[in-house]
Write an enzyme that holds these catalytic residues in place. Structure first.
Site, PDB file in Angstrom:
ATOM      1  N   LYS A  60      25.546 -10.341   6.507  1.00 15.24           N
ATOM      2  CA  LYS A  60      26.589 -10.018   5.467  1.00 15.24           C
ATOM      3  C   LYS A  60      27.830  -9.218   5.738  1.00 15.24           C
ATOM      4  CE  LYS A  60      24.328  -8.552   1.816  1.00 15.24           C
ATOM      5  NZ  LYS A  60      23.467  -7.697   0.881  1.00 15.24           N
TER       6      LYS A  60
ATOM      7  N   ARG B  99      24.803  -1.518   0.909  1.00 18.67           N
ATOM      8  CA  ARG B  99      24.003  -2.719   0.801  1.00 18.67           C
ATOM      9  C   ARG B  99      23.586  -2.963   2.115  1.00 18.67           C
ATOM     10  NH1 ARG B  99      25.028  -6.525  -3.717  1.00 18.67           N
ATOM     11  NH2 ARG B  99      26.725  -5.608  -4.792  1.00 18.67           N
TER      12      ARG B  99
ATOM     13  N   GLY C  10      16.956  -9.721  -0.955  1.00 20.24           N
ATOM     14  CA  GLY C  10      16.211  -9.043  -1.956  1.00 20.24           C
ATOM     15  C   GLY C  10      14.952  -7.935  -1.254  1.00 20.24           C
TER      16      GLY C  10
ATOM     17  N   MET D 116      15.518  -5.726   1.249  1.00 21.70           N
ATOM     18  CA  MET D 116      15.825  -4.360   1.664  1.00 21.70           C
ATOM     19  C   MET D 116      16.356  -3.731   0.406  1.00 21.70           C
ATOM     20  SD  MET D 116      16.463  -4.667   5.570  1.00 21.70           S
ATOM     21  CE  MET D 116      17.712  -6.223   5.439  1.00 21.70           C
TER      22      MET D 116
ATOM     23  N   ARG E  62      27.264 -16.217   2.553  1.00 19.10           N
ATOM     24  CA  ARG E  62      26.065 -16.647   3.463  1.00 19.10           C
ATOM     25  C   ARG E  62      25.734 -18.049   3.282  1.00 19.10           C
ATOM     26  NH1 ARG E  62      21.685 -12.759   0.726  1.00 19.10           N
ATOM     27  NH2 ARG E  62      21.179 -14.069  -1.127  1.00 19.10           N
TER      28      ARG E  62
ATOM     29  N   HIS F 146      15.496 -14.058  -7.976  1.00 17.17           N
ATOM     30  CA  HIS F 146      14.501 -13.692  -6.899  1.00 17.17           C
ATOM     31  C   HIS F 146      13.457 -14.534  -6.657  1.00 17.17           C
ATOM     32  CE1 HIS F 146      11.099 -11.885  -4.912  1.00 17.17           C
ATOM     33  NE2 HIS F 146      12.006 -11.460  -4.102  1.00 17.17           N
TER      34      HIS F 146
ATOM     35  N   SER G 220      -5.193 -34.186  28.700  1.00 21.73           N
ATOM     36  CA  SER G 220      -4.728 -34.020  27.338  1.00 21.73           C
ATOM     37  C   SER G 220      -5.378 -32.529  27.231  1.00 21.73           C
ATOM     38  CB  SER G 220      -5.733 -34.818  26.143  1.00 21.73           C
ATOM     39  OG  SER G 220      -5.062 -34.259  25.162  1.00 21.73           O
TER      40      SER G 220
ATOM     41  N   CYS H  12      -3.534 -31.999  22.507  1.00 21.76           N
ATOM     42  CA  CYS H  12      -3.994 -32.308  21.355  1.00 21.76           C
ATOM     43  C   CYS H  12      -4.688 -31.154  20.432  1.00 21.76           C
ATOM     44  CB  CYS H  12      -4.930 -33.111  21.711  1.00 21.76           C
ATOM     45  SG  CYS H  12      -6.407 -32.845  22.728  1.00 21.76           S
TER      46      CYS H  12
ATOM     47  N   TYR I  37       3.592 -36.151  25.786  1.00 20.17           N
ATOM     48  CA  TYR I  37       3.571 -35.930  24.504  1.00 20.17           C
ATOM     49  C   TYR I  37       2.548 -34.939  23.837  1.00 20.17           C
ATOM     50  CZ  TYR I  37      -1.520 -37.640  24.908  1.00 20.17           C
ATOM     51  OH  TYR I  37      -2.856 -37.681  25.193  1.00 20.17           O
TER      52      TYR I  37
END
Length: 884
Positions: A25, A94, A103, A105, A338, A454, A769, A836, A856
């Site tokens: 912010k 803030r 929302g 804090m 933001r 919210h 694997s 896997c 993979y």
């Protein structure tokens, strides 16, 4: 030297790149100031000050002096002084973390109000009612946030006064009524704190700064960081900003807007506003908001200016922006911006359209998508064929559909959710304190609030269906019931909600899987061009195999044959286990051979031309038999009811077998390759079924790619023996069929010794694997089923572990995987290496596997798109920009 650090920055001293110092912010306020947008002046206290506060329990040396210096500079710039009886300066205080935590804090508005400042505010505005409304709001917010007084006490006082005065709305209260309310609020403060309400603006400011610091550690903030994997050590900044007021009359307004639709990604302005209101009135859902487009009618010139600023911000940030604005007596102010939270569908569409317009590159588009968020596109929707009767409709705040039991509070939602129930959290409007219930719920339903409330913002971020502002719903939380036009719905009743249309339906509606958008395929295609890590799927049925292939899987990394032994096959398996002689066992194996072969034909067809890794039987045989305790209970009941011996005998015989096979620690017992060595006929039957299926398909013109995986190998000799026995069966089948099928035989590396001796094991393996579920259990000495219910939460809470090691691969276990890879390839450079376990679908783990150099990863079908995206982001070296 004490006091030498810089903790406070004016808005004109910062940039957007300083978010880890100024918080998101503060950095964005500085950036908007830098590019010339109308931002109310102020200053930011850094995140470093917050972190030092948490380390020492006190403000850092020099901080209070810096705050004083910057406060005085702000007063000089504005020509006003906090608490001045003639023309008071009022400020907001803030929070602002590096990553957006909407929302979670605390905020304090109208700071600087006291019995003297009220005179100056009244004199300057000529509006006594406005002045006292600002005062009562300040006492209420300061009392709740800073003095930790139960917020309901202030709401009760408002309702009591409205009833006494015959007022329906807060706005119906007169200036004299609000004077009375201010006194009522002061009395609440005195009664619950033992002191008078603090009137010194400097004390108010310091107490508020400390309260914001403390809110970094409140439960909802901690829960939010855990959910979104935001580090706890970042701290929050504190922004002190000159107040501007949207509640100074009909030429004033306040609103929240997005530069694009955050639900769909459509390139249209989106948001809500209220005439003559303050910001919390919009986000709290206290009043019914107006859609942003109406501002063009009510304040056309200001609407044009706002739209122009929105375009400037989107072009500057090259992303969709979330903006808070206030219009004070005809003057537009930009209070905050933001990068906006958005649904997965919106994220994909926005990224694709920005690539098309040349704002960002394909690589940037791939980096901007949060892999976890893709799950949203795979959530169910109402079945279009279902006949539904809509009870009521609200705003379509977050897409997707959900079915569950109605609950009216977050604690109940969490409790029922932990017990396996599916619930819909139903509230007048959610607050940040409801976060834990929202996490547990399948979906959220509120009777008030707009699309930027919210509930809407948090649900969209979580990917949960949400219907907001269904104002026909009258909630009676005390009696746990809501009514709609005389229809009552009680806690525990099942409802269905559709966050895409805003519909609320009594009863369970059949849900169907969604169809991914065109941008889904487009951006995943870009990801495939970038990634080097392959992605397969774990699948045990032809249906799962087809689904995995639809989602882009490049083969099967794990087909669990034990899952094929359940259902109507279980009696055959039990016959095999309990066989009294060779003929009985052979008969059972012949039956299993047929059904297994049919299973493999279906899987090979679904994955034609792609590799299919089939794991031979892994769990111990007693898992296919009834539990010992259940059998004992059944036999006792039969004996007590006088059952004849002819009925009892087979049950007792079964119990004897179960007791003979019982093990102290089955996970470390007779399972995996040990089973294949002690019961070779089982593995031989499975290999025969695999190869007969492959040969049949090859004869029919198919292209089966066979990979036979032998589990739980700890010693090279185990794999050597089982490989030779398997090759004998393969040779027999190929000779009998007259066709040649290529095949590979490899093993799962899931025991630490296997990783340590992988160079030896690789001499008889075509591939490895890594079974990271078991490898994690054995590396830690954890029993997964036990720790998650008993002590893992405590370990996470006390930061002994950074995350659940069964969800995100632990660094120590990853080191074992790397060791196995390095040793295996030292022996056989072209050794194929995969994973896997469940970690194959976790984005953070995928990045680690990329770094290790695996061939993979394999995961459940619905996680395949996530793994494809995460693998591309691993190449690019960063996650999504909008993921937090």
């Amino acid at each position: 030297m004490p006091g030498s650090k810089k903790y406070v920055y004016d808005f004109n001293e910062g940039t957007a790149e300083m978010k880890y110092i100024l918080g998101g912010k503060g950095a964005n306020l500085a950036e908007m100031t830098r590019i010339g947008l109308p931002v109310p002046p102020g200053f930011t206290i850094s995140t470093g000050a917050c972190n030092e506060y948490y380390q020492t329990g006190a403000f850092p040396d020099g901080l209070l002096q810096e705050i004083d210096t910057h406060r005085e500079a702000l007063e000089q710039k504005m020509g006003k002084v906090l608490g001045d009886p003639d023309d008071p300066l009022l400020v907001s205080v803030r929070s602002g973390a590096a990553f957006s935590m909407p929302g979670m804090m605390d905020t304090v508005l109208n700071l600087g109000m006291n019995d003297e400042a009220i005179k100056g505010l009244t004199m300057q505005t000529g509006d006594e009612r406005f002045a006292y409304d600002s005062y009562r709001r300040f006492i209420q917010m300061f009392g709740k946030v800073v003095l930790r007084i139960e917020g309901g006490l202030f709401e009760d006082a408002i309702n009591e006064l409205k009833e006494k005065k015959g007022a329906k709305l807060d706005t119906d209260l007169t200036a004299d009524d609000l004077k009375e309310l201010v006194q009522m609020f002061k009395n609440i403060v005195r009664d619950h704190t033992g002191r008078e309400f603090p009137t010194d603006p400097k004390e108010q400011l310091i107490l508020s700064v400390e309260a914001v610091f403390k809110s970094w550690g409140n439960k909802r903030a901690v829960d939010y960081r855990k959910l979104y994997k935001i580090p706890d050590d970042l701290g929050t900044a504190v922004n002190i900003q000159t107040m501007v007021f949207g509640n100074k009359g009909d030429d004033s307004a306040t609103g929240v807007t997005f530069t694009r639709d955050p639900a769909t990604g459509e390139n249209v302005p989106y948001g809500d506003y209220l005439i003559n209101a303050q910001g919390e009135d919009v986000v709290a859902g206290i009043r019914v908001t107006e859609p942003l487009l109406n501002l063009k009618v009510e304040m056309p010139a200001l609407a044009d200016e706002l739209l122009k600023n929105m375009d400037i911000l989107e072009q500057h940030y090259r992303d969709m922006c979330d903006i808070e604005f206030t219009i004070e007596q005809g003057k537009l102010w930009m209070l905050q911006t933001r990068i906006g939270k958005r649904t997965a569908a919106a994220a994909l569409r926005i990224a694709a359209e920005m690539v098309e317009k040349g704002l960002i590159t394909k690589k940037e588009a791939v980096q901007r998508i949060d892999p976890e968020q893709l799950d949203q596109l795979l959530h169910p929707q109402f079945d279009p064929k279902a006949k539904i009767k809509v009870l009521t409709k609200g705003l379509n705040a977050s897409p997707g559909a959900a079915v569950g039991k109605v609950v009216f509070d977050a604690d109940t939602a969490e409790e029922m959710g932990q017990n396996g129930a599916k619930v819909i959290l139903t509230r007048w409007e959610t607050t940040p304190d409801d976060l834990h219930g929202m996490v547990a719920a399948q979906g959220i339903l509120t009777s008030h609030g707009g699309k930027t409330s919210h509930a809407a913002v948090v649900a969209r971020g979580m990917g949960k269906p949400c219907v907001c502002g269904a104002d026909a719903i009258k909630i009676d939380s005390k009696n746990k019931v809501f009514t709609v036009n005389g229809v009552q719905v009680r806690e525990g009743d099942i409802i269905s909600i559709d966050g895409t249309t805003g519909s609320v339906v009594i009863g369970a509606v059949e849900l169907v899987p969604p169809k991914p958008t065109k941008e889904f395929e487009l951006i995943l295609g870009w990801a495939d061009e970038i990634r080097t890590l392959g992605v397969r799927t774990n699948a045990d049925t032809p249906e799962d195999s087809e689904k995995g292939r639809q989602f882009g899987a490049e083969g099967i990394g794990l087909a669990r044959t034990e899952h094929m032994f359940l259902g109507d096959r279980l009696p055959i398996v039990q016959q095999m286990i309990l066989a009294k002689n060779e003929d009985e066992e052979k008969d059972a194996l012949t039956k299993l051979l047929k059904v297994q072969r049919d299973d493999f034909i279906g899987i090979f067809k679904a994955m034609d031309g792609l590799p299919v890794t089939i794991r031979l039987l892994d769990p111990p045989l007693h898992e296919f038999l009834p539990r010992q305790i259940d059998l004992k209970v059944e036999i006792t009941k039969m004996e007590m009811s006088g059952a004849p011996e002819a009925e009892l005998a087979p049950k007792k015989e079964l119990l004897d077998a179960v007791e003979r096979m019982a093990e102290m620690n089955p996970m470390l017992g007779l399972r995996g390759c040990r089973l294949g060595i002690t019961h070779p006929e089982i593995y031989k039957m499975q290999v025969r079924a695999i190869m007969e299926a492959a040969c049949r398909l090859k004869k029919e013109g198919g292209d089966p790619r066979v990979e036979i995986m032998i589990p739980l190998v700890a010693h090279v000799n185990e794999l050597d023996i089982l490989r030779k026995e398997s090759e004998e069966v393969v040779a027999e089948v190929i000779a009998a069929s007259g066709v040649d099928v290529d095949y590979k035989i490899g093993t799962m590396i899931e025991i630490p010794r296997a990783a340590v001796t992988a160079d030896e094991i690789a001499t008889v393996a075509d591939f490895f694997s890594f079974g990271t579920n078991d490898l994690t259990q054995m590396a830690f000495g954890f029993s997964r089923d036990d720790i998650e219910a008993k002590f893992l939460p405590r370990y996470l809470e006390r930061k002994i572990l950074p995350s659940n090691p069964f969800e995100t691969i632990d660094d120590g276990v990853a080191a074992l995987v790397k060791m196995g890879c390095d040793k295996g390839r030292a022996t056989k450079p072209d050794l194929k290496l995969g994973v896997c376990g469940e970690h194959g679908g976790d984005p953070e783990s995928v990045k680690k596997f990329h770094d290790i150099g695996l061939t993979y990863v394999s995961c459940s079908p619905y996680r395949v798109p996530l793994a494809r995206l995460a693998a591309a982001q691993a190449v690019l070296g960063a996650g999504s920009s909008g993921s937090k």
